[in-house]
Design a protein around this motif. Structure first.
Motif, PDB file in Angstrom:
ATOM      1  N   LEU A 240      20.603 -30.226  43.330  1.00 20.81           N
ATOM      2  CA  LEU A 240      20.713 -31.419  44.159  1.00 20.81           C
ATOM      3  C   LEU A 240      20.788 -31.053  45.640  1.00 20.81           C
ATOM      4  CD1 LEU A 240      20.871 -34.501  43.821  1.00 20.81           C
ATOM      5  CD2 LEU A 240      23.355 -34.296  43.918  1.00 20.81           C
ATOM      6  N   LEU A 241      19.811 -31.573  46.417  1.00 25.33           N
ATOM      7  CA  LEU A 241      19.739 -31.298  47.849  1.00 25.33           C
ATOM      8  C   LEU A 241      19.894 -32.559  48.687  1.00 25.33           C
ATOM      9  CD1 LEU A 241      16.704 -28.830  47.891  1.00 25.33           C
ATOM     10  CD2 LEU A 241      19.142 -28.264  47.808  1.00 25.33           C
ATOM     11  N   TYR A 242      19.448 -33.691  48.147  1.00 33.18           N
ATOM     12  CA  TYR A 242      19.476 -34.953  48.876  1.00 33.18           C
ATOM     13  C   TYR A 242      20.295 -35.954  48.086  1.00 33.18           C
ATOM     14  CZ  TYR A 242      17.782 -39.418  50.814  1.00 33.18           C
ATOM     15  OH  TYR A 242      17.704 -40.661  51.367  1.00 33.18           O
ATOM     16  N   LEU A 243      21.326 -36.507  48.714  1.00 35.67           N
ATOM     17  CA  LEU A 243      22.185 -37.476  48.043  1.00 35.67           C
ATOM     18  C   LEU A 243      22.464 -38.648  48.969  1.00 35.67           C
ATOM     19  CD1 LEU A 243      23.990 -38.345  45.673  1.00 35.67           C
ATOM     20  CD2 LEU A 243      25.826 -36.965  46.661  1.00 35.67           C
ATOM     21  N   ASN A 244      22.081 -39.845  48.522  1.00 40.27           N
ATOM     22  CA  ASN A 244      22.311 -41.058  49.300  1.00 40.27           C
ATOM     23  C   ASN A 244      23.360 -41.914  48.603  1.00 40.27           C
ATOM     24  OD1 ASN A 244      22.236 -43.374  50.837  1.00 40.27           O
ATOM     25  ND2 ASN A 244      20.013 -43.601  50.796  1.00 40.27           N
ATOM     26  N   LEU A 245      24.533 -42.008  49.217  1.00 41.83           N
ATOM     27  CA  LEU A 245      25.632 -42.825  48.703  1.00 41.83           C
ATOM     28  C   LEU A 245      25.983 -43.935  49.690  1.00 41.83           C
ATOM     29  CD1 LEU A 245      27.906 -39.991  47.270  1.00 41.83           C
ATOM     30  CD2 LEU A 245      26.661 -41.687  45.939  1.00 41.83           C
ATOM     31  N   SER A 246      25.029 -44.311  50.505  1.00 42.11           N
ATOM     32  CA  SER A 246      25.266 -45.374  51.469  1.00 42.11           C
ATOM     33  C   SER A 246      25.540 -46.699  50.769  1.00 42.11           C
ATOM     34  CB  SER A 246      24.034 -45.518  52.373  1.00 42.11           C
ATOM     35  OG  SER A 246      24.164 -46.603  53.255  1.00 42.11           O
ATOM     36  N   ARG A 247      26.464 -47.485  51.352  1.00 48.37           N
ATOM     37  CA  ARG A 247      26.785 -48.821  50.858  1.00 48.37           C
ATOM     38  C   ARG A 247      27.263 -48.819  49.405  1.00 48.37           C
ATOM     39  NH1 ARG A 247      24.343 -52.373  54.682  1.00 48.37           N
ATOM     40  NH2 ARG A 247      22.821 -51.290  55.974  1.00 48.37           N
TER      41      ARG A 247
ATOM     42  N   LEU B 200      16.918 -31.950  39.210  1.00 45.41           N
ATOM     43  CA  LEU B 200      17.030 -33.076  40.127  1.00 45.41           C
ATOM     44  C   LEU B 200      17.477 -32.600  41.515  1.00 45.41           C
ATOM     45  CD1 LEU B 200      16.649 -36.173  39.882  1.00 45.41           C
ATOM     46  CD2 LEU B 200      19.135 -36.351  39.696  1.00 45.41           C
ATOM     47  N   SER B 201      16.634 -32.877  42.520  1.00 43.48           N
ATOM     48  CA  SER B 201      16.974 -32.473  43.889  1.00 43.48           C
ATOM     49  C   SER B 201      17.181 -33.674  44.804  1.00 43.48           C
ATOM     50  CB  SER B 201      15.873 -31.573  44.459  1.00 43.48           C
ATOM     51  OG  SER B 201      14.627 -32.241  44.482  1.00 43.48           O
ATOM     52  N   ILE B 202      16.647 -34.849  44.426  1.00 44.82           N
ATOM     53  CA  ILE B 202      16.777 -36.060  45.244  1.00 44.82           C
ATOM     54  C   ILE B 202      17.375 -37.174  44.395  1.00 44.82           C
ATOM     55  CG2 ILE B 202      15.538 -37.829  46.547  1.00 44.82           C
ATOM     56  CD1 ILE B 202      13.385 -35.746  47.127  1.00 44.82           C
ATOM     57  N   LEU B 203      18.489 -37.731  44.833  1.00 44.17           N
ATOM     58  CA  LEU B 203      19.132 -38.824  44.117  1.00 44.17           C
ATOM     59  C   LEU B 203      19.551 -39.897  45.118  1.00 44.17           C
ATOM     60  CD1 LEU B 203      20.220 -40.047  41.504  1.00 44.17           C
ATOM     61  CD2 LEU B 203      22.330 -38.749  41.844  1.00 44.17           C
TER      62      LEU B 203
ATOM     63  N   SER C 296       9.187 -37.680  39.124  1.00 45.14           N
ATOM     64  CA  SER C 296       9.658 -38.660  40.107  1.00 45.14           C
ATOM     65  C   SER C 296       9.701 -40.043  39.476  1.00 45.14           C
ATOM     66  CB  SER C 296       8.728 -38.664  41.330  1.00 45.14           C
ATOM     67  OG  SER C 296       9.094 -39.681  42.239  1.00 45.14           O
ATOM     68  N   LEU C 297      10.851 -40.711  39.584  1.00 45.73           N
ATOM     69  CA  LEU C 297      11.016 -42.060  39.057  1.00 45.73           C
ATOM     70  C   LEU C 297      11.674 -42.929  40.124  1.00 45.73           C
ATOM     71  CD1 LEU C 297      10.921 -44.140  36.759  1.00 45.73           C
ATOM     72  CD2 LEU C 297      13.148 -43.278  36.005  1.00 45.73           C
ATOM     73  N   ASN C 298      11.000 -44.023  40.486  1.00 45.81           N
ATOM     74  CA  ASN C 298      11.517 -44.936  41.494  1.00 45.81           C
ATOM     75  C   ASN C 298      11.753 -46.298  40.857  1.00 45.81           C
ATOM     76  OD1 ASN C 298      12.163 -46.516  43.677  1.00 45.81           O
ATOM     77  ND2 ASN C 298      10.222 -46.234  44.760  1.00 45.81           N
ATOM     78  N   ILE C 299      13.014 -46.677  40.708  1.00 44.26           N
ATOM     79  CA  ILE C 299      13.374 -48.009  40.207  1.00 44.26           C
ATOM     80  C   ILE C 299      14.359 -48.666  41.177  1.00 44.26           C
ATOM     81  CG2 ILE C 299      12.859 -47.717  37.763  1.00 44.26           C
ATOM     82  CD1 ILE C 299      15.688 -46.816  37.288  1.00 44.26           C
ATOM     83  N   LYS C 300      14.132 -48.413  42.475  1.00 41.94           N
ATOM     84  CA  LYS C 300      14.956 -49.046  43.499  1.00 41.94           C
ATOM     85  C   LYS C 300      14.786 -50.554  43.459  1.00 41.94           C
ATOM     86  CE  LYS C 300      13.238 -47.054  47.097  1.00 41.94           C
ATOM     87  NZ  LYS C 300      13.047 -46.705  48.529  1.00 41.94           N
TER      88      LYS C 300
ATOM     89  N   ASN D  52      12.674 -32.398  33.669  1.00 44.50           N
ATOM     90  CA  ASN D  52      11.825 -31.994  34.789  1.00 44.50           C
ATOM     91  C   ASN D  52      11.939 -32.940  35.974  1.00 44.50           C
ATOM     92  OD1 ASN D  52      10.435 -29.566  33.924  1.00 44.50           O
ATOM     93  ND2 ASN D  52       9.428 -30.837  32.397  1.00 44.50           N
ATOM     94  N   LEU D  53      12.776 -33.975  35.845  1.00 41.44           N
ATOM     95  CA  LEU D  53      12.916 -34.966  36.900  1.00 41.44           C
ATOM     96  C   LEU D  53      13.496 -34.324  38.163  1.00 41.44           C
ATOM     97  CD1 LEU D  53      12.202 -37.991  36.840  1.00 41.44           C
ATOM     98  CD2 LEU D  53      14.637 -38.461  36.504  1.00 41.44           C
ATOM     99  N   LYS D  54      12.783 -34.506  39.278  1.00 42.91           N
ATOM    100  CA  LYS D  54      13.216 -33.940  40.550  1.00 42.91           C
ATOM    101  C   LYS D  54      13.691 -35.012  41.523  1.00 42.91           C
ATOM    102  CE  LYS D  54       9.992 -30.049  40.195  1.00 42.91           C
ATOM    103  NZ  LYS D  54       8.823 -29.364  40.812  1.00 42.91           N
ATOM    104  N   SER D  55      13.169 -36.221  41.377  1.00 37.50           N
ATOM    105  CA  SER D  55      13.525 -37.299  42.287  1.00 37.50           C
ATOM    106  C   SER D  55      13.818 -38.566  41.498  1.00 37.50           C
ATOM    107  CB  SER D  55      12.385 -37.561  43.278  1.00 37.50           C
ATOM    108  OG  SER D  55      12.654 -38.689  44.080  1.00 37.50           O
ATOM    109  N   LEU D  56      14.992 -39.160  41.742  1.00 33.05           N
ATOM    110  CA  LEU D  56      15.396 -40.382  41.054  1.00 33.05           C
ATOM    111  C   LEU D  56      15.934 -41.373  42.078  1.00 33.05           C
ATOM    112  CD1 LEU D  56      15.899 -42.012  38.474  1.00 33.05           C
ATOM    113  CD2 LEU D  56      18.092 -40.822  38.230  1.00 33.05           C
TER     114      LEU D  56
END
Length: 497
Positions: free
Chosen positions: A305-312, A281-284, A234-238, A256-260
């Motif tokens: 990939l299960l979760y994809l956020n392309l908002s804005r 990767l399942s969450i982007l 898991s890597l969070n650089i929001k 092995n990254l599952k969440s970015l």
């Protein structure tokens, strides 16, 4: 009464407000052995209010808490008991730098002090005295400086370290944690003093599974130092607007990254091409990034990939046919993009979708025909769209729907009858000016509702009779409370259960 999202049309979501810990600012971190509650009141008092008799252990801990000044050391007690006493003092905010001394050499495993008042470098000596037993430390929001982190070198088995909002820690401080090779979770949210140079210390954290650098604006070019952390999941650089396409290249080998989470960065379609090899990767989260539908070519290679956020983002109808390649998606957020009904044609094949967000898109009644086959859909966000009553007929067969947001649409009373068969519905947002008492009559069959938002609707005293029909009997007194506020034309939120 209207949903919070309804009132924040021009703002990006700020997840800092969700799932907070004791103080309301931070998420709780720690090992699975964390025993504390999030209440600041003694558990003895809580048990009594519930009509339960406190256990002998609870009574003893309560007594120790009340007489804490009489105890010089707990080091001879069993570790689990010392941990319970420590947790109780923290939750009741009775722990001070003086009483902390009693926990020296107690071999505690978890020290959650997130946003606890007065924590500074002077506390670190006792914290480090826990030695190799210490597994988790949360010092979020504290006044810890770089020198204070030196003490952690004696805690070689430390697995989780949370230093969110510790803005007095800089690159110098990072060097003191570089030797903690057993760390699996490290969080440095909202720190403007950390730079790419300081991130060299991360290269030795070979067992790291989770790294959180949200709102760290100086880390551009620093991700090269984590390319060897192959266990990272898991890597969070929001909210790091310094991040560019070049920063994506070092991530290409983190298989092995599952969440970015890279929302609100400068990453474009080109940067996304570096992610094609991340098959786990399942969450982007790409919210607010300047990507277009061209990035879907790269994303289609991500089989997990299960979760994809392309908002804005910069999406338009052009290229949206590529959505049909993302058949495994369960959650898709397309809110605040320049897409229309023409885009929805290519979503009808995403039959695994459980959540679809079309907030503020140019979606109308005709487009909803393409969601009729999404039988697994549980959450549908249509706020600020052109959807009206005619379009709701296409939702009548979505029997698994649990949440619908129709705020700021053109839905009228007549359209609500088309929702009457959605027996699984738990949350309904009708922040719509056209809705009146007559519309509420159609909701009486929705007995599973737990949240009904009528902010902006023109409801009178007479309309509450329909609310009572779909409310649990134990909540009937609430109806009269609602009538009082309706008479004064105040916004209301109805917690139905």
């Amino acid at each position: 009464m209207g949903g919070a999202c309804s009132r924040k049309r021009d703002q990006l979501d700020n997840e800092d407000g969700l799932h907070r810990g004791v103080s309301g600012r931070y998420c709780k971190s720690g090992s699975s052995k964390w025993l504390a509650t999030t209440s600041t009141r003694p558990i003895v008092e809580i048990q009594r209010e519930k009509g339960k008799c406190p256990s002998l252990m609870e009574l003893c801990i309560y007594k120790i808490r009340e007489d804490i000044d009489n105890y010089g050391s707990f080091s001879k007690l069993p570790r689990d008991l010392s941990q319970l006493i420590f947790n109780e003092l923290v939750n009741s905010q009775r722990l001070t730098n003086v009483s902390l001394e009693a926990f020296r050499d107690c071999a505690l495993q978890d020290l959650y002090l997130g946003d606890y008042p007065g924590v500074n470098d002077n506390w670190m000596d006792v914290i480090s005295s826990q030695g190799s037993s210490l597994l988790s430390v949360d010092l979020s929001g504290s006044d810890i400086n770089d020198p204070g982190l030196i003490y952690l070198k004696d805690c070689a088995n430390l697995q989780a370290l949370n230093l969110n909002y510790c803005d007095q820690i800089s690159d110098r401080g990072l060097q003191h944690i570089g030797g903690l090779s057993n760390l699996t979770s490290l969080s440095f949210r909202r720190n403007s003093a950390i730079t790419a140079q300081g991130m060299t210390a991360f290269s030795g954290l070979v067992n790291l599974l989770k790294l959180d650098l949200e709102k760290c604006p100086g880390i551009h070019a620093g991700l090269v130092h984590i390319k060897g952390l192959t266990k990272l999941e898991s890597l969070n650089i929001k909210w790091c607007n310094c991040i560019t396409d070049a920063d994506m290249k070092p991530l290409s080998g983190l298989t092995n990254l599952k969440s970015l989470q890279i929302s609100c960065s400068k990453v474009t379609d080109f940067g996304i091409t570096y992610l094609k090899g991340l098959q786990s990767l399942s969450i982007l989260n790409l919210e607010g990034c300047p990507v277009t539908a061209s990035c879907l070519d790269s994303l289609s290679a991500l089989a997990s990939l299960l979760y994809l956020n392309l908002s804005r983002c910069s999406l338009s109808d052009d290229g949206c046919e590529k959505f049909s390649k993302l058949g495994n998606l369960k959650v898709l957020n397309l809110g605040f993009n320049d897409i229309s009904d023409a885009c929805l044609i290519y979503l009808k094949g995403l039959t695994n979708l459980e959540s679809l967000n079309l907030d503020s898109c140019r979606i109308g009644d005709d487009g909803l025909v393409h969601v009729t086959g999404l039988r697994h859909l549980k959450c549908l966000e249509l706020s600020d769209t052109e959807v009206g009553s005619n379009g709701l007929r296409h939702l009548s067969g979505l029997c698994n729907l649990e949440s619908i947001n129709l705020s700021f649409t053109v839905v009228t009373d007549g359209g609500l009858r088309k929702l009457s068969g959605l027996s699984s519905l738990k949350s309904l947002n009708l922040d719509v000016r056209q809705i009146t008492d007559a519309g509420l009559a159609a909701l009486t069959s929705l007995t599973g509702l737990t949240h009904l938002d009528l902010f902006g609707a023109r409801i009178t005293d007479s309309g509450t009779i329909y609310l009572r029909r779909c409310m649990h009997p134990t909540w009937l007194p609430l109806c009269f409370w609602l009538i009082f506020y309706i008479n004064f034309e105040a916004p209301i939120v109805i917690p139905m259960r």
